[in-house]
Design a protein around this motif. Structure first.
Motif, PDB file in Angstrom:
ATOM      1  N   LEU A 101      10.693 -10.072  -2.505  1.00 12.21           N
ATOM      2  CA  LEU A 101      10.305  -8.719  -2.111  1.00 12.21           C
ATOM      3  C   LEU A 101      11.447  -7.781  -2.473  1.00 12.21           C
ATOM      4  N   ARG A 102      11.066  -6.685  -3.071  1.00 13.76           N
ATOM      5  CA  ARG A 102      12.080  -5.745  -3.532  1.00 13.76           C
ATOM      6  C   ARG A 102      11.708  -4.335  -3.086  1.00 13.76           C
ATOM      7  N   PRO A 103      12.645  -3.629  -2.508  1.00 13.85           N
ATOM      8  CA  PRO A 103      12.367  -2.221  -2.209  1.00 13.85           C
ATOM      9  C   PRO A 103      12.312  -1.481  -3.527  1.00 13.85           C
ATOM     10  N   CYS A 104      11.290  -0.697  -3.723  1.00 15.26           N
ATOM     11  CA  CYS A 104      11.072  -0.233  -5.088  1.00 15.26           C
ATOM     12  C   CYS A 104      10.679   1.223  -5.192  1.00 15.26           C
ATOM     13  N   PHE A 105      10.583   1.899  -4.078  1.00 15.63           N
ATOM     14  CA  PHE A 105       9.963   3.224  -4.137  1.00 15.63           C
ATOM     15  C   PHE A 105      10.671   4.140  -5.136  1.00 15.63           C
ATOM     16  N   ASP A 106      11.967   4.177  -5.053  1.00  7.23           N
ATOM     17  CA  ASP A 106      12.711   5.078  -5.937  1.00  7.23           C
ATOM     18  C   ASP A 106      12.716   4.602  -7.388  1.00  7.23           C
ATOM     19  N   GLU A 107      12.787   3.300  -7.521  1.00  6.40           N
ATOM     20  CA  GLU A 107      12.861   2.772  -8.888  1.00  6.40           C
ATOM     21  C   GLU A 107      11.600   3.074  -9.688  1.00  6.40           C
ATOM     22  N   LEU A 108      10.516   3.302  -9.004  1.00  4.05           N
ATOM     23  CA  LEU A 108       9.277   3.539  -9.720  1.00  4.05           C
ATOM     24  C   LEU A 108       8.897   5.010  -9.793  1.00  4.05           C
ATOM     25  N   ALA A 143       0.816  -1.215   0.000  1.00  7.83           N
ATOM     26  CA  ALA A 143       0.000   0.000   0.000  1.00  7.83           C
ATOM     27  C   ALA A 143       0.846   1.260   0.000  1.00  7.83           C
ATOM     28  N   GLN A 144       1.987   1.219   0.653  1.00  9.83           N
ATOM     29  CA  GLN A 144       2.826   2.409   0.703  1.00  9.83           C
ATOM     30  C   GLN A 144       3.672   2.554  -0.560  1.00  9.83           C
ATOM     31  N   GLY A 145       3.741   1.492  -1.307  1.00 15.07           N
ATOM     32  CA  GLY A 145       4.491   1.561  -2.563  1.00 15.07           C
ATOM     33  C   GLY A 145       5.990   1.432  -2.387  1.00 15.07           C
ATOM     34  N   ASN A 146       6.415   0.898  -1.262  1.00 14.85           N
ATOM     35  CA  ASN A 146       7.864   0.743  -1.113  1.00 14.85           C
ATOM     36  C   ASN A 146       8.326  -0.707  -1.245  1.00 14.85           C
ATOM     37  N   ILE A 147       7.392  -1.636  -1.372  1.00  8.73           N
ATOM     38  CA  ILE A 147       7.794  -3.020  -1.609  1.00  8.73           C
ATOM     39  C   ILE A 147       7.098  -3.558  -2.850  1.00  8.73           C
ATOM     40  N   ARG A 167      13.917  13.953  -7.310  1.00  6.97           N
ATOM     41  CA  ARG A 167      12.698  14.368  -6.628  1.00  6.97           C
ATOM     42  C   ARG A 167      12.650  13.679  -5.289  1.00  6.97           C
ATOM     43  N   LYS A 168      12.022  14.356  -4.381  1.00  5.93           N
ATOM     44  CA  LYS A 168      11.875  13.697  -3.086  1.00  5.93           C
ATOM     45  C   LYS A 168      10.473  13.152  -2.996  1.00  5.93           C
ATOM     46  N   PHE A 169      10.362  11.975  -3.473  1.00  5.67           N
ATOM     47  CA  PHE A 169       9.035  11.407  -3.546  1.00  5.67           C
ATOM     48  C   PHE A 169       8.516  10.777  -2.275  1.00  5.67           C
ATOM     49  N   PRO A 170       9.361  10.036  -1.619  1.00 10.49           N
ATOM     50  CA  PRO A 170       8.782   9.291  -0.504  1.00 10.49           C
ATOM     51  C   PRO A 170       8.235  10.238   0.554  1.00 10.49           C
TER      52      PRO A 170
END
Lengths: 461, 446
Positions: free
Chosen positions: A448-455, A417-421, B4-7
């Protein structure tokens, strides 16, 4: 349109490769048109203009060819044996791309499909105790829960639940069993229940608090999709089946509230209130609106030419309301389709999950097994039979990332839900039939992959 | 490239932890250079707009649903011309073979190649393993594979088969002209036995087929056989006949287009359909759609009258026909006009002609309208129709509303050339002289 000066190319394709490669091909960029045949660019098959344009686009999406002109500008594209050169009208080079060899195409060819199979080439975290047979669906719990859970359905008739800790470690929590392979799962909006769709023709409700597992839906054929609908004035379960119906269930009654006939077997569906999309066999595509009660909104001809495989609804960036969907087919292609496109050009398709075969430049084309949209960025992930996942920015129409190749197809994916995994499962998808099935060797994995930045969206948007 | 500072802040903590735990790799791939500074990606616009105006429009059908209406003969030609390549790529690229295929994006599918998903085959395999019938499964799959391969070959040879080619072009044009036809593909394959109910519809289709056997001469045999061919996993008899039927079209010349097929050495989808049916064990009356290709097989489907005349016992062909717009796929109008089309149709070619090359597309439109219109009545409150009828039956459809009138279906006698008249009057068409226009109303035998 099509300010092309290439009419001198013959239609019968008899031009020799050399002659064509020396041809200067002029396109008006806005409408690339009118070359009837071009042979020998990168493959003997790539012999129509359309394919050339496809090729260019592909490279463009991959970031290999950038065009610094607006769509109102005209450019000239020179195609030669050495590559493609894009000139603006004053003759300035705006972009260059090599057509041959791997040199300017980056390292992808170096790490091509020939590398030995690797179960975890992306070095992501493996979920402990994965199912024994292929994973049909993974879904994270909704964001309302204090902790994160992951549910997976699988072909060994199981539905499994893990708790995902902050560290990325996973703890198996519970498991349930159907009488047949389980094809889909969904969460209730409050995260207390899980719904499952099975080849045993039922859908079941799994109450995670009480660990009860009860049937809540019945079809005449395997149930392919299950979605929880939370509307303002009602909530219900939507099941799509190979019996060519879509049914809506109050989970307390043995009879559906509503049964909708589909033109064909249900192959894929997605729900984001107030919109539902169903893709069927025979390239059927139906959109439902769910406000007040489910109602068919629109049927449309498929933007894809081959069998539908997966569909995922995306939200409008401003209004945050569902506005369109991405549809994936067996033919390594995804269509981005707006329900009410303000401009037809908003809709487009792009190729993915393809690789160049070793012989004669024949491209291997793989199925798109699943599509998931990032809950924060609105970018998307696709996973394919080729054993790769890719991240895309549909608005910039660019690829953000492609994974290394796994030893098995990637069958399903999901964002938390947070979009980080980013969770995805590598397991056999039957793309090569029973010949490709070796249960002894093919152990499913969930990563499981940390993905927030990649997306994060491409900067260009 | 500025970052960008997205998180959101609350995510940062967990993200950091994840990063540490996961050996977080920074984003790569695609490159930071992508499109930076560019305002538009102009190539993209080749999707869509080029379609309407271009002389090579087919490739870009993708984006604009409206585009279909401006489809020209040339583009239909192009589509057909492109088929062999398309199929070639399909065959060589290791793409999943058991798929339907659309003429183009946003256009209907070729009739009547059904879809079979990997999951359906997989389930069948699992059940076969359970029941210890894996060999039958394998046989079945190899037959299916052969069937699909044959279909693909059929489509591929269109370049050497002017007659088929011509019909394909017409079919595409018709469907394009009417924009979209929501294709009701074949009744399901009943391939997976869990969904056993579908098998029955299949045989009903065969039943109908059989009833027309006199028309088709040789092909009837295979139809008859097929009837017994029920769902998969039941020790289905591999019907070798299908192959032979498919390969060498034995149409007895009764059917105009059968004849044409024979002449061109091609065979066609008419007979092949039956083969298909055999093998897929339940593809059913859907063969209808092969009406496209002009001939035969289920006359019922083609001309939409099957519901009434279905000789198939027990199985609700009637229901099937009404529920499936594919009946109307192209020819839905005909039931209104010629409820007993079959005999005359295949005896006297003109009818077929009318159906095929006439305004058949016009009626697809009908369905289109019905399906996109508000009349859809998909959800009449709580009482959902359990059959498709509510949504799509021809009953919901007003032919009159969407089509100005039947007259436009036909060509006036005085507008025909002598040759065309001759052809329409003849018992069978002469190959190479088949009129392109619909027949005059007067010449239709009903």
């Amino acid at each position: 349109m099509s300010e092309s000066s290439t009419e001198n190319l013959t239609k019968d394709g008899k031009e020799t490769v050399d002659r064509i490669l020396h041809q200067k091909v002029h396109f008006k960029l806005f409408y690339v048109g009118s070359v009837v045949e071009i042979s020998g660019l990168n493959s003997t098959r790539r012999d129509t203009e359309a394919q050339l344009v496809d090729y260019i686009e592909e490279k463009q999406i991959e970031g290999k060819l950038k065009l610094l002109v607006s769509e109102d500008d005209k450019v000239i594209i020179n195609v030669s044996r050495y590559g493609i050169k894009v000139l603006d009208t004053s003759g300035q080079i705006t972009s260059k791309m090599s057509l041959f060899g791997g040199t300017s195409f980056g390292p992808t060819s170096v790490f091509g499909s020939t590398t030995t199979a690797n179960t975890n080439p992306m070095k992501d975290i493996e979920v402990t105790s994965p199912p024994d047979d292929s994973v049909s669906c993974v879904k994270f719990s909704p964001g309302v829960l204090p902790s994160t859970f992951l549910i997976a359905s699988s072909w060994d008739n199981k539905v499994s639940c893990w708790e995902v800790q902050q560290s990325g470690q996973t703890i198996p929590k519970a498991q349930q069993t159907h009488a047949g392979p389980v094809l889909d799962v969904d969460w209730s909006d409050d995260g207390t229940k899980v719904f499952t769709a099975s080849c045993d023709k039922t859908a079941k409700l799994w109450d995670l608090n009480s660990n009860q597992f009860v049937q809540v839906a019945q079809h005449d054929a395997p149930v392919k999709t299950v979605h929880w609908i939370k509307a303002q004035n009602y909530s219900c379960l939507m099941t799509g089946s190979w019996d060519k119906t879509l049914k809506f269930w109050d989970t307390r009654s043995a009879n559906p509230i509503l049964t909708v006939s589909l033109p064909e077997r249900c192959y894929c569906a997605d729900v984001k209130y107030p919109m539902a999309v169903v893709g069927t066999a025979g390239r059927g595509l139906i959109i439902y609106q769910l406000e007040n009660q489910p109602q068919e909104f629109k049927r449309m001809e498929s933007p894809l030419k081959y069998q539908h495989r997966c569909v995922s609804i995306f939200l409008d960036k401003k209004s945050n309301a569902p506005t369109g969907f991405a549809l994936g087919s067996i033919e390594g292609r995804v269509a981005i389709q707006y329900v009410n496109a303000t401009n037809p050009k908003d809709n487009f398709t792009f190729k993915c999950h393809r690789s160049n075969g070793t012989t004669n430049n024949v491209q291997d084309i793989y199925a798109v097994n699943d599509i998931a949209f990032h809950p924060v960025h609105g970018t998307l992930a696709t996973v394919g039979s080729d054993g790769r996942f890719s991240f895309w920015d549909k608005d910039a129409r660019t690829k953000l990332k492609t994974s290394e190749q796994f030893d098995q197809p990637i069958t399903t994916c999901n964002f938390n839900a947070q979009g980080n995994i980013f969770a995805y499962a590598s397991s056999y998808d039957w793309s090569k039939g029973h010949e490709g099935y070796d249960p002894q060797k093919m152990k499913p994995h969930i990563f499981l992959r940390p993905c927030f930045d990649e997306l994060k969206p491409s900067k260009r948007t | 490239m500025a970052h960008r500072k997205f998180p959101p802040k609350k995510d940062m903590a967990s993200l950091k932890q994840l990063k540490q735990a996961f050996h977080f790799q920074d984003r790569h791939g695609g490159g930071g250079d992508r499109g930076s500074g560019s305002r538009h990606v102009a190539f993209r616009d080749s999707f869509g707009s080029g379609y309407q105006q271009g002389n090579n429009p087919y490739k870009w059908a993708s984006s604009s649903p409206q585009a279909g209406s401006s489809q020209t003969t040339a583009s239909a030609d192009d589509i057909v011309k492109n088929i062999p390549k398309e199929i070639e790529i399909w065959q060589t690229s290791k793409t999943w073979p058991f798929s339907c295929i659309g003429f183009e994006a946003n256009l209907p599918s070729f009739p009547d190649i059904p879809d079979l998903s990997p999951e359906e085959l997989r389930l069948e395999a699992y059940m076969a393993i359970q029941q210890n019938t894996l060999d039958q499964y394998k046989l079945k799959v190899s037959q299916l594979a052969e069937q699909y391969r044959q279909w693909q070959e059929q489509l591929k040879v269109n370049s050497t088969d002017p007659s088929l080619r011509h019909r394909l072009v017409r079919a595409i044009k018709n469907s394009c002209g009417q924009q979209k036809v929501f294709r009701q593909s074949s009744e399901s394959l009943a391939f997976y036995s869990l969904g056993g109910q579908t098998a029955s519809t299949a045989s009903s289709g065969f039943g109908t087929g059989a009833s027309h056997s006199s028309v088709f001469g040789g092909s009837s045999a295979s139809f008859a056989q097929n009837v017994s061919f029920s769902g998969f996993g039941q020790g289905s008899s591999p019907s070798a006949s299908s192959t032979s039927v498919f390969g060498g079209n034995q149409n007895s010349g009764g059917g105009t287009f059968g004849q044409a097929g024979a002449n061109t050495g091609g065979s066609f989808f008419g007979t092949s359909t039956s083969a298909v049916l055999n093998q897929s064990g339940g593809n059913s009356g859907s063969s209808t759609s092969f009406g496209f290709f002009g001939q035969t097989s289920s006359g019922g489907g083609l001309f939409g009258q099957s519901p009434a005349s279905s000789s198939s016992p027990a199985h609700g062909f009637g229901a099937q026909a009404t529920t499936s717009p594919r009946t109307g796929g192209l020819f839905s109008a005909l039931p209104n006009q010629s409820p007993s089309a079959q005999g005359s149709v295949f005896g006297g070619a003109s009818q077929t002609k009318g159906a095929m090359f006439g305004q058949s597309g016009g009626f697809t439109n009908v369905f289109q309208n019905s399906s996109s219109g508000s009349s859809l009545a998909a959800f009449p409150g709580s009482g959902m129709p359990t059959s498709n009828q509510g949504m799509l039956s021809p009953g919901n459809v007003s032919f009159g509303a969407t089509h100005p009138g039947h007259d436009s279906l036909y060509t006036a006698v005085d507008k025909l050339t002598e040759e065309e008249k001759e052809q329409f009057e003849a018992k069978t068409f002469s190959f190479g002289k088949i009129p392109l226009r619909p027949p005059p109303k007067e010449m239709i035998n009903i």
